[in-house]
Write a protein that holds these residues in place. Structure first.
Motif, short mmCIF file in Angstrom:
data_model
loop_
_atom_site.label_atom_id
_atom_site.label_comp_id
_atom_site.label_asym_id
_atom_site.label_seq_id
_atom_site.Cartn_x
_atom_site.Cartn_y
_atom_site.Cartn_z
N MET A 1 6.14 0.71 3.99
CA MET A 1 6.00 1.99 4.67
C MET A 1 4.57 2.51 4.51
SD MET A 1 9.69 3.81 3.78
CE MET A 1 9.62 3.46 2.00
N ASP A 2 3.77 2.22 5.50
CA ASP A 2 2.41 2.75 5.65
C ASP A 2 1.49 2.40 4.49
OD1 ASP A 2 1.10 4.24 7.80
OD2 ASP A 2 0.49 5.59 6.23
N GLY A 3 1.56 1.19 4.00
CA GLY A 3 0.69 0.76 2.91
C GLY A 3 -0.20 -0.41 3.28
N THR A 4 -1.46 -0.34 2.93
CA THR A 4 -2.36 -1.47 3.08
C THR A 4 -1.82 -2.67 2.29
OG1 THR A 4 -4.32 -0.09 3.36
CG2 THR A 4 -4.69 -2.32 2.52
N PHE A 5 -1.90 -3.86 2.89
CA PHE A 5 -1.54 -5.08 2.16
C PHE A 5 -2.73 -5.48 1.29
CE2 PHE A 5 1.23 -5.47 5.90
CZ PHE A 5 2.45 -5.79 5.30
N PHE A 6 -2.58 -5.35 -0.03
CA PHE A 6 -3.68 -5.71 -0.93
C PHE A 6 -3.63 -7.17 -1.35
CE2 PHE A 6 -3.95 -1.13 -1.25
CZ PHE A 6 -5.32 -0.94 -1.26
N GLY B 1 5.04 2.52 9.89
CA GLY B 1 3.92 3.36 9.48
C GLY B 1 3.42 4.27 10.57
N THR B 2 2.28 4.86 10.33
CA THR B 2 1.65 5.74 11.30
C THR B 2 1.03 4.92 12.43
OG1 THR B 2 -0.53 5.69 10.26
CG2 THR B 2 1.06 7.29 9.40
N THR B 3 0.57 5.61 13.45
CA THR B 3 -0.16 4.95 14.52
C THR B 3 -1.66 5.19 14.41
OG1 THR B 3 0.19 6.86 15.97
CG2 THR B 3 1.77 5.04 16.14
N PHE B 4 -2.11 5.86 13.35
CA PHE B 4 -3.53 6.18 13.20
C PHE B 4 -4.31 5.00 12.64
CE2 PHE B 4 -1.43 10.40 12.62
CZ PHE B 4 -1.81 10.92 13.84
N ASP B 5 -3.92 4.52 11.47
CA ASP B 5 -4.69 3.47 10.80
C ASP B 5 -4.19 2.08 11.14
OD1 ASP B 5 -5.02 5.40 7.76
OD2 ASP B 5 -6.28 5.32 9.54
N HIS B 6 -2.94 1.96 11.59
CA HIS B 6 -2.32 0.65 11.72
C HIS B 6 -2.19 0.18 13.17
CE1 HIS B 6 -1.73 1.03 7.57
NE2 HIS B 6 -0.66 1.77 7.59
N SER B 7 -2.76 0.92 14.11
CA SER B 7 -2.70 0.46 15.49
C SER B 7 -3.54 -0.81 15.63
CB SER B 7 -3.24 1.54 16.43
OG SER B 7 -4.57 1.87 16.08
N PRO B 8 -3.19 -1.67 16.59
CA PRO B 8 -4.00 -2.89 16.77
C PRO B 8 -5.47 -2.53 16.94
CG PRO B 8 -1.98 -3.02 18.05
CD PRO B 8 -2.03 -1.63 17.50
N GLY B 9 -6.31 -3.15 16.16
CA GLY B 9 -7.73 -2.85 16.18
C GLY B 9 -8.11 -1.63 15.37
N GLY B 10 -7.13 -1.03 14.66
CA GLY B 10 -7.42 0.16 13.87
C GLY B 10 -8.18 -0.17 12.60
N ARG B 11 -8.34 0.85 11.74
CA ARG B 11 -9.19 0.68 10.56
C ARG B 11 -8.57 -0.25 9.53
NH1 ARG B 11 -9.42 6.21 11.21
NH2 ARG B 11 -8.21 6.59 9.35
N ASP B 12 -7.24 -0.27 9.46
CA ASP B 12 -6.57 -1.08 8.44
C ASP B 12 -6.23 -2.46 9.02
OD1 ASP B 12 -5.12 -2.21 6.44
OD2 ASP B 12 -3.83 -0.48 6.09
N HIS B 13 -7.17 -3.38 8.91
CA HIS B 13 -6.98 -4.71 9.49
C HIS B 13 -5.91 -5.50 8.76
CE1 HIS B 13 -10.39 -3.90 12.00
NE2 HIS B 13 -11.17 -3.71 10.97
N ALA C 1 11.29 -2.54 -1.14
CA ALA C 1 10.69 -1.61 -0.20
C ALA C 1 9.76 -0.67 -0.96
CB ALA C 1 11.77 -0.81 0.53
N GLY C 2 8.79 -0.11 -0.25
CA GLY C 2 7.90 0.82 -0.92
C GLY C 2 7.03 1.58 0.05
N HIS C 3 6.47 2.67 -0.45
CA HIS C 3 5.55 3.50 0.31
C HIS C 3 4.13 3.27 -0.17
CE1 HIS C 3 3.27 7.41 0.69
NE2 HIS C 3 3.46 7.05 1.94
N SER C 4 3.18 3.20 0.76
CA SER C 4 1.76 3.04 0.44
C SER C 4 1.58 1.74 -0.36
CB SER C 4 1.25 4.28 -0.30
OG SER C 4 -0.15 4.33 -0.30
N ILE C 5 0.95 1.81 -1.54
CA ILE C 5 0.76 0.56 -2.28
C ILE C 5 2.10 0.00 -2.76
CG2 ILE C 5 0.47 1.36 -4.67
CD1 ILE C 5 -2.09 -0.46 -4.69
N GLY C 6 3.14 0.84 -2.80
CA GLY C 6 4.48 0.32 -3.08
C GLY C 6 4.97 -0.60 -1.98
N GLY C 7 4.52 -0.35 -0.73
CA GLY C 7 4.85 -1.25 0.36
C GLY C 7 4.14 -2.59 0.24
N SER C 8 2.88 -2.55 -0.22
CA SER C 8 2.17 -3.79 -0.50
C SER C 8 2.89 -4.56 -1.61
CB SER C 8 0.73 -3.49 -0.92
OG SER C 8 0.04 -4.66 -1.28
#
Length: 398
Positions: free
Chosen positions: A274-279, A296-308, A249-256
């Protein structure tokens, strides 16, 4: 590039405010609360499980790998804080939140060296006791990786709570990927990887560096697993670990890195981001039917959000999976940062509307429910769908 370095620096600024005298806190964040002017001990939330929590720190060296960020340093070195279920009994002292040397580097990194005493930061109250006797039995293992630039201390509250619920937790500082890591011989490592990332010539170069961080951390976590469960374990209490039940488990890049670890290591049975982009892309073949939680949050990770990467990653997952968005949360909601903000009465992310208590409770409850269901085989209705008691948690099914 979504490493959220600005948010990570803000998290460290919060820790500095925790230690700041009232005048400094006022200058940086508005009026200081009454608690900030008193000498009372500030501590993390108490663990909620039935076990007392013990802790021990290991210094591990992987002699088969050269450090990727500072090759001249030689073999890859890791600092690992172990949290484990313990028996109550003889008195023992609680562990420091971080070392004084690490606190000094944190403060220097945000321009407060000489203004705030490092000992005030390192003395933040924890609940894990050094030298505590281990509980009877064998327990699942959780490998825990912090956000980019953040020391492992920033996930202490979650680690302590999981240990109190009957898990052994190995929280890892990845060399040169934290603003401050102290080794037993007194060497203090800074975030060389952060400097490398910031000086990258292009977005593509930063994305590639993010992938290298994620896969490199996967190698770190697999090495930690080797040293905890192999034939000559590095930890004296290794026999309390059930190596058949392991999660990353991890947060941010730790989640990736948790996903990257599952891709590289079949011994890992479940994972949490936990709220990390998959790199590192999850392939079309998925993770071998193993369960994975995206929280994660609902800001960047919502369907169609910035973090595809979350859309793509979720679609590729081939086993049990959940994508949970927490309304009113922020990137650091899944770490100790909300607790530190609350204690000082400061706000670093105005988008966060959840109370500190809710941020802590949601993270603890959903992470532990996932682990209980998939490492212990105990069905958790909390993961079946929305519940009246947790209206902030959205079940995304793109």
């Amino acid at each position: 590039m979504r490493l959220r370095r600005r948010t990570a620096v803000a998290a460290l600024a919060t820790m500095a405010l925790l230690a700041a005298p009232a005048a400094t806190a006022h200058a940086l964040a508005g009026p200081a609360p009454a608690a900030a002017t008193q000498a009372a001990t500030v501590e993390l939330p108490r663990p909620t499980g039935p076990y007392t929590v013990g802790t021990e720190v290991l210094h591990l060296t992987d002699h088969d790998r050269t450090d990727p960020w500072v090759p001249e340093a030689g073999d890859r070195e890791l600092m690992v804080s172990l949290y484990y279920p313990a028996r109550s009994g003889r008195p023992s002292v609680t562990a420091p939140y971080m070392s004084t040397g690490e606190a000094r580097l944190v403060l220097a990194g945000i321009g407060l060296e000489g203004t705030v005493q490092p000992t005030a930061l390192s003395a933040l109250g924890t609940h894990a006791r050094t030298g505590a006797r281990t509980a009877h039995g064998r327990f699942p293992l959780v490998l825990l990786s912090p956000g980019f630039g953040n020391p492992r201390a920033t996930v202490t509250s979650l680690a302590e709570d999981l240990a109190s619920r009957g898990y052994v937790v190995a929280s890892v500082d990845h060399a040169y990927e934290s603003v401050g890591t102290e080794l037993p011989d007194g060497r203090l490592l800074t975030c060389v990887a952060c400097d490398t990332m910031e000086s990258a010539p292009s977005e593509e170069a930063r994305e590639e560096l993010g992938r290298l961080v994620s896969t490199g951390r996967a190698a770190d976590l697999s090495f930690v697993l080797d040293r905890l469960t192999g034939p000559r374990p590095a930890w004296r209490h290794s026999r309390m670990i059930d190596a058949r039940r392991v999660a990353a488990a991890g947060h941010s890049i730790g989640g990736s890195a948790a996903a990257s670890t599952m891709l590289a290591d079949p011994r890992v049975d479940a994972g949490i981001n936990m709220d990390g982009t998959f790199f590192e892309d999850i392939p079309a073949s998925g993770l071998g039917k193993r369960p994975f939680l995206m929280l994660g949050t609902t800001f960047d990770h919502s369907p169609g959000g910035r973090d595809h990467s979350w859309d793509q990653g979720y679609q590729a997952l081939d086993g049990w999976k959940r994508w949970l968005g927490v309304e009113g949360s922020g990137h650091s909601s899944f770490t100790d940062v909300p607790v530190l903000e609350d204690r000082m009465g400061v706000t670093l992310d105005p988008k966060v509307t959840l109370s500190t208590a809710r941020q802590v409770r949601i993270t603890r409850d959903y992470v532990s429910a996932f682990l209980d269901q998939h490492l212990r085989g105990r069905h958790q209705p909390l993961l079946d769908g929305p519940t009246a008691g947790n209206p902030e948690v959205v079940f995304n099914r793109p």
